[in-house]
Design a protein around this motif. Structure first.
Motif, short mmCIF file in Angstrom:
data_model
loop_
_atom_site.label_atom_id
_atom_site.label_comp_id
_atom_site.label_asym_id
_atom_site.label_seq_id
_atom_site.Cartn_x
_atom_site.Cartn_y
_atom_site.Cartn_z
N MET A 93 0.84 -1.19 0.00
CA MET A 93 0.00 0.00 0.00
C MET A 93 0.87 1.24 0.00
O MET A 93 1.81 1.36 0.80
CB MET A 93 -0.93 0.02 1.22
CG MET A 93 -1.86 1.23 1.23
SD MET A 93 -3.07 1.20 2.59
CE MET A 93 -2.02 1.55 4.01
N ILE A 94 0.58 2.16 -0.88
CA ILE A 94 1.30 3.43 -0.98
C ILE A 94 0.41 4.51 -0.38
O ILE A 94 -0.71 4.73 -0.85
CB ILE A 94 1.64 3.75 -2.46
CG1 ILE A 94 2.49 2.62 -3.04
CG2 ILE A 94 2.37 5.08 -2.57
CD1 ILE A 94 2.60 2.64 -4.55
N THR A 95 0.87 5.17 0.66
CA THR A 95 -0.01 6.03 1.45
C THR A 95 0.70 7.29 1.92
O THR A 95 1.92 7.34 2.06
CB THR A 95 -0.54 5.25 2.67
OG1 THR A 95 -1.40 6.10 3.44
CG2 THR A 95 0.60 4.74 3.55
N SER A 96 -0.12 8.31 2.20
CA SER A 96 0.37 9.53 2.84
C SER A 96 0.46 9.33 4.35
O SER A 96 1.10 10.12 5.04
CB SER A 96 -0.58 10.69 2.54
OG SER A 96 -1.84 10.48 3.17
N GLY A 97 -0.24 8.31 4.85
CA GLY A 97 -0.28 8.06 6.29
C GLY A 97 -1.35 8.84 7.01
O GLY A 97 -1.65 8.56 8.19
N VAL A 98 -1.95 9.83 6.36
CA VAL A 98 -2.98 10.64 7.00
C VAL A 98 -4.23 9.79 7.22
O VAL A 98 -4.79 9.24 6.27
CB VAL A 98 -3.31 11.88 6.16
CG1 VAL A 98 -4.44 12.69 6.79
CG2 VAL A 98 -2.07 12.76 5.99
N GLY A 99 -4.64 9.66 8.47
CA GLY A 99 -5.79 8.84 8.80
C GLY A 99 -5.47 7.41 9.20
O GLY A 99 -6.38 6.62 9.49
N LEU A 100 -4.18 7.08 9.23
CA LEU A 100 -3.80 5.70 9.58
C LEU A 100 -3.45 5.63 11.06
O LEU A 100 -2.34 5.95 11.48
CB LEU A 100 -2.61 5.25 8.73
CG LEU A 100 -2.18 3.80 8.89
CD1 LEU A 100 -3.33 2.86 8.58
CD2 LEU A 100 -0.99 3.49 7.98
N THR A 101 -4.40 5.20 11.87
CA THR A 101 -4.18 5.02 13.30
C THR A 101 -3.60 3.64 13.57
O THR A 101 -3.59 2.76 12.69
CB THR A 101 -5.51 5.15 14.06
OG1 THR A 101 -6.38 4.09 13.62
CG2 THR A 101 -6.16 6.49 13.79
#
Length: 361
Positions: A93-101
């Motif tokens: 998964m490629i992510t900004s990390g925003v919202g990943l708790t």
């Protein structure tokens, strides 16, 4: 004229890039997503993606890359990850990390997530947030120790350009402290919003020259500890790269609405018809779609490319870049020193004042 050789025997795509959505909390200056993004109401349903993942595995695809936009915007993300793993695919998964708790990450790892790529915009918070168009830098830094609690491979990605390339050495030092499994340093690819901001993002020749020994020294220093991948900027090269391993040779991309593309930016080329996974299975698209066959083999190439000893290394370069710079998708990629349009890059590399209009998605 050299006679064209027959089209190569079709190989199996190695990876499937699933653009789950174009929704994203970030508005990065260098975003390569299309200017005309797919609307949320057009996105493929959960069962559509599940069917696509099964078809990909049956073709022999190995890797599934969940991206966007921001894949965390999909409420069914755990189901999609589990569908990929159930199909036997390696799920990244490629992510900004925003919202990943931590709680949400636990759910995703339990569903089968095996690798996570976290993007950074700079080392300094004010600059990073400006580039991203939102306050996200502190969120990313806080997420790293959370990631370390889980059995999931971890990559840090930094897209570099004129606004942050002078901070490269400091960012690599930060990455060493964060201890990812992989570190990717990728120069901006000028598509989508990045193309509109090209004058703002284009590094100077001096910046590029300084960055090369920094990357090489880090590669040697980190050997055996952190795998470092670096992508050199096209506009400063003498020969093009084999864009995505060659058109229709290694990779398939499915956009949020189900259109199958042979590369991230193929939709910029006029006259191509992209088939939808709602209408055809992946195998038919890979083998028979007109878009996937358009630049396979060498019949489309100029005689210069067809007779070049690098033909099977770069496959004529990037078709999207050739079109955007020359207006002709069949042209020699202007990055190539043999291209009659190579001089265009010298003009585009000229540094301009920092105060410019900023375009954001």
């Amino acid at each position: 004229m050299t006679q064209p050789t027959p089209s190569p025997v079709l190989s199996t795509p190695l990876s499937l890039i699933a653009e789950l959505t174009h929704r994203c909390p970030l508005h990065c200056l260098y975003c390569s997503n299309p200017i005309e993004m797919q609307k949320a109401e057009l996105e493929l349903a959960t069962e559509d993606w599940q069917r696509v993942f099964q078809q990909a595995a049956q073709m022999g695809v190995l890797h599934l890359h969940l991206t966007g936009g921001e894949p965390l915007a999909r409420k069914d993300l755990p189901q999609l990850i589990r569908a990929g793993r159930d199909a036997g695919l390696y799920v990244n998964m490629i992510t900004s990390g925003v919202g990943l708790t931590e709680e949400r990450l636990a759910t995703l790892v339990d569903a089968g997530l095996e690798h996570l790529q976290l993007s950074f915009q700079d080392i300094e918070e004010t600059s990073a947030n400006h580039i991203a168009g939102t306050r996200s830098h502190a969120i990313k830094l806080a997420l790293v120790p959370v990631l370390k609690k889980f059995h999931v491979a971890f990559t840090i990605n930094l897209v570099v350009h004129r606004m942050n390339l002078d901070h490269l050495e400091e960012f690599i030092a930060l990455a060493e402290q964060l201890q990812p499994d992989r570190l990717e340093i990728a120069h901006v690819q000028y598509y989508g919003w990045a193309l509109k901001n090209r004058a703002l993002l284009m590094p100077t020749a001096e910046q590029v020259e300084r960055s090369i020994p920094i990357v090489e020294a880090a590669r040697q220093r980190l050997r055996g500890k952190i795998h470092l991948e670096a992508v050199f900027p096209d506009y400063f090269g003498s020969f093009p790269k084999a864009c995505v391993g060659g058109w229709g040779r290694q990779m398939m991309l499915i956009d949020p609405a189900g259109l199958a593309l042979p590369c991230h930016s193929a939709a910029v080329i006029p006259g191509l018809k992209f088939d939808n996974v709602r209408d055809h299975d992946l195998r038919w698209i890979w083998q028979s779609s007109s878009a996937f066959n358009r630049f396979r083999g060498d019949a489309w190439m100029s005689d210069t490319c067809r007779t070049c000893e690098r033909k099977e290394r770069d496959f004529g370069g990037c078709r999207c870049q050739a079109f955007m710079l020359t207006g002709d998708p069949d042209a020699i990629d202007p990055v190539c020193s043999l291209s009659p349009d190579h001089g265009l890059l010298q003009t585009l590399r000229i540094s301009v004042p920092d105060v410019l209009p900023i375009w954001r998605g």
